[in-house]
Design a protein around this motif. Structure first.
Motif, mmCIF file in Angstrom:
data_model
loop_
_atom_site.group_PDB
_atom_site.id
_atom_site.type_symbol
_atom_site.label_atom_id
_atom_site.label_comp_id
_atom_site.label_asym_id
_atom_site.label_seq_id
_atom_site.Cartn_x
_atom_site.Cartn_y
_atom_site.Cartn_z
ATOM 1 N N TRP A 1 0.827 -1.207 0.000
ATOM 2 C CA TRP A 1 0.000 0.000 0.000
ATOM 3 C C TRP A 1 0.864 1.261 0.000
ATOM 4 C CZ3 TRP A 1 -4.747 -0.333 -1.462
ATOM 5 C CH2 TRP A 1 -5.460 -1.520 -1.249
ATOM 6 N N SER A 2 2.026 1.202 0.634
ATOM 7 C CA SER A 2 2.919 2.360 0.629
ATOM 8 C C SER A 2 3.452 2.628 -0.779
ATOM 9 C CB SER A 2 4.085 2.134 1.597
ATOM 10 O OG SER A 2 3.616 1.928 2.910
ATOM 11 N N LEU A 3 3.806 1.557 -1.481
ATOM 12 C CA LEU A 3 4.258 1.704 -2.860
ATOM 13 C C LEU A 3 3.168 2.322 -3.733
ATOM 14 C CD1 LEU A 3 6.088 -1.710 -3.380
ATOM 15 C CD2 LEU A 3 7.132 0.524 -3.640
ATOM 16 N N LEU A 4 1.939 1.797 -3.599
ATOM 17 C CA LEU A 4 0.832 2.318 -4.396
ATOM 18 C C LEU A 4 0.553 3.776 -4.037
ATOM 19 C CD1 LEU A 4 -1.457 1.867 -6.430
ATOM 20 C CD2 LEU A 4 -2.876 1.046 -4.520
ATOM 21 N N TYR A 5 0.605 4.084 -2.757
ATOM 22 C CA TYR A 5 0.370 5.445 -2.275
ATOM 23 C C TYR A 5 1.361 6.416 -2.919
ATOM 24 C CZ TYR A 5 -0.197 9.058 1.454
ATOM 25 O OH TYR A 5 -0.415 10.203 2.179
ATOM 26 N N PHE A 6 2.653 6.104 -2.828
ATOM 27 C CA PHE A 6 3.664 7.022 -3.360
ATOM 28 C C PHE A 6 3.622 7.071 -4.886
ATOM 29 C CE2 PHE A 6 8.287 8.599 -2.933
ATOM 30 C CZ PHE A 6 7.847 9.878 -2.663
ATOM 31 N N PHE A 7 3.312 5.937 -5.508
ATOM 32 C CA PHE A 7 3.151 5.928 -6.964
ATOM 33 C C PHE A 7 2.057 6.905 -7.384
ATOM 34 C CE2 PHE A 7 0.606 4.501 -10.554
ATOM 35 C CZ PHE A 7 1.542 4.445 -11.567
ATOM 36 N N CYS A 8 0.895 6.805 -6.772
ATOM 37 C CA CYS A 8 -0.235 7.664 -7.145
ATOM 38 C C CYS A 8 0.065 9.130 -6.841
ATOM 39 C CB CYS A 8 -1.499 7.228 -6.411
ATOM 40 S SG CYS A 8 -2.133 5.614 -6.929
ATOM 41 N N LEU A 9 0.717 9.387 -5.705
ATOM 42 C CA LEU A 9 1.018 10.762 -5.329
ATOM 43 C C LEU A 9 1.950 11.423 -6.339
ATOM 44 C CD1 LEU A 9 0.889 13.098 -3.335
ATOM 45 C CD2 LEU A 9 2.689 11.989 -2.005
ATOM 46 N N LEU A 10 3.060 10.753 -6.669
ATOM 47 C CA LEU A 10 4.022 11.365 -7.580
ATOM 48 C C LEU A 10 3.546 11.327 -9.032
ATOM 49 C CD1 LEU A 10 7.622 10.647 -6.298
ATOM 50 C CD2 LEU A 10 6.038 12.483 -5.778
#
Length: 471
Positions: A50-59
């Motif tokens: 979920w952290s990977l997906l979170y940062f992917f979507c944010l950037l």
């Protein structure tokens, strides 16, 4: 007798033939490949997904917007950037607004950061994490919908408003993200996972400019804003999924729960930065790191303005630079960052970028070629994203929550934009003497950046040995 790896030493393993003995080298276990290590990390840590997906979507959402923002900043037509009343006022005051576009935009951005910082401090102090984290992203989504309306109707001044807002959005949203990660992961986990999380963000930063290049002329700039809003909505889902893991990690570390309001003064972040040696060193590192980046950014903007007349051409130029930066970043994050942090700690990850930047500026001072400027820009930003940023963020897993959210927000926003403001005007003065002078001054700024990194290494708090983890 066993060696360090738990296998017999080669010198003690022999078989004897008729006339001689032969040493048999030990059989060492095969080391997993980089993809194998990544798969193992995902298997052992569900919140990493979920952290990977979170940062992917944010950037990804941000990098859809960044080329649009940079094209606005490099525009030669002030009427496309500033509201008509401001253009008229500047002309009456004798300002060459076309030659001061970036300086004015950076000044307004700094003022916006100073004004918003107490509001953010109040939000963090008075509301629990489950309220203020979603609130930050909901406000940003609402702003994007407002900008969609402004761009669709070609509202006067939309360029300046969008430039300033995008800078505010990037710093606050990313700062909040890493503060939350320090709640979810402890120090040992941060060294294991932050490189991978950063790589997830870098993939998003690669996809974002591609979306902009493919869709800008097909759907229009205004509809790109809706795409970015969709990625921020996905960030809200990730926050909800990661919340239980943050609670478990806080409980395991014996920390106060983020489900309760933090309390304290809304200005506590500034007080902490001024009083704590580690936070002061981190603030210095941020200030001078921004300085070297700003000097390069302004030279790059001058090149873009001179060589690319149309907004679409400038947008494509900046998108290509971002693609090169992010490609080098993700290679470093996947192959180097995790190994470097685990084996040697934060020291090389903080010091090596400073050394590389000093060397790059020295080359530019001797030979300020346009292609070399672009190459040093790629080196500067990729080393920051892949090494410097993960190393700094691991430190925040070892400080209290007030430092993690309030002081960190001051450093990541006010200090950051204060550096922007200081060096964008310094560049204006140095540029009158030519590029070689700008880059010679940059060598000195890079030296101060390296000194600040050394101070952070000296002041870093000790890691908690034997702390329980929450994977």
């Amino acid at each position: 007798m066993l060696g360090a790896a738990g296998v017999p030493h080669a010198a003690l393993i022999r078989y004897r033939g008729a006339s001689h003995s032969k040493v048999i080298p030990p059989v060492r276990p095969a080391q997993p490949s980089a993809p194998g290590r990544f798969r193992a990390a995902l298997a052992e840590s569900p919140p990493l997904w979920w952290s990977l997906l979170y940062f992917f979507c944010l950037l990804c959402g941000y990098y859809v917007l960044r080329p649009v923002r940079d094209a606005m900043g490099a525009s030669g037509n002030v009427a496309d950037v500033f509201p008509q009343w401001f253009v008229s006022w500047a002309a009456g005051a004798g300002w060459d607004l076309a030659g001061l576009t970036l300086q004015v935009l950076f000044s307004i951005t700094f003022v916006a950061m100073v004004v918003l910082q107490p509001l953010y401090g109040a939000l963090v102090s008075r509301f629990p994490r489950r309220v203020f984290l979603p609130a930050v992203y909901l406000v940003f989504i609402a702003c994007l919908l407002g900008f969609h309306w402004m761009f669709d109707r070609e509202w006067s001044g939309r360029g300046a408003a969008f430039f300033v807002w995008t800078a505010v959005f990037n710093l606050f949203a990313v700062s909040v993200f890493w503060s939350f990660m320090a709640d979810v992961f402890d120090n040992a986990q941060a060294k294991l996972y932050y490189g991978y999380i950063g790589a997830g963000g870098t993939i998003g930063a690669l996809v974002g400019p591609v979306l902009t290049r493919v869709l800008a002329e097909r759907v229009g700039v205004d509809n790109l804003l809706l795409i970015s809003a969709g990625f921020l909505a996905a960030c809200l889902l990730c926050i909800m999924k990661l919340r239980p893991w943050a609670l478990r990690s806080e409980q395991a570390r014996g920390e106060a729960s983020g489900e309760a309001a933090m309390g304290g003064s809304v200005m506590a972040g500034i007080r902490l930065v001024l009083s704590d040696p580690l936070l002061r060193a981190l603030a210095m590192l941020m200030f001078f790191g921004v300085g070297v980046g700003t000097l390069l950014y302004n030279e790059q903007a001058a090149i873009a303005k001179a060589n690319f007349i149309a907004d679409e051409a400038r947008t494509a130029y900046y998108a290509n630079i971002d693609l090169a930066i992010n490609t080098l970043t993700i290679i470093t994050q996947l192959l180097v960052t995790r190994w470097l942090l685990r084996r040697y700690g934060i020291a090389p990850a903080l010091l090596l970028p400073g050394i590389a930047i000093m060397f790059g500026f020295a080359l530019l001072a001797a030979s300020p070629l346009p292609m070399l400027v672009a190459a040093v820009q790629v080196l500067t930003r990729s080393s920051e994203f892949s090494l410097g940023k993960p190393a700094r963020e691991t430190i925040y897993t070892r400080v209290d929550r007030e430092s993690r959210y309030k002081a960190k927000a001051v450093i990541d926003t006010v200090v950051y934009r204060g550096g922007d403001l200081s060096f964008v005007w310094l560049h204006k003065g140095l540029a009158a003497f030519g590029s070689a002078t700008v880059f010679a001054a940059g060598v000195g700024v890079a030296g101060l950046f390296l000194f600040s990194a050394w101070r952070v290494v000296r002041e870093q708090p000790p890691a908690v040995v034997g702390a329980p983890t929450a994977t």
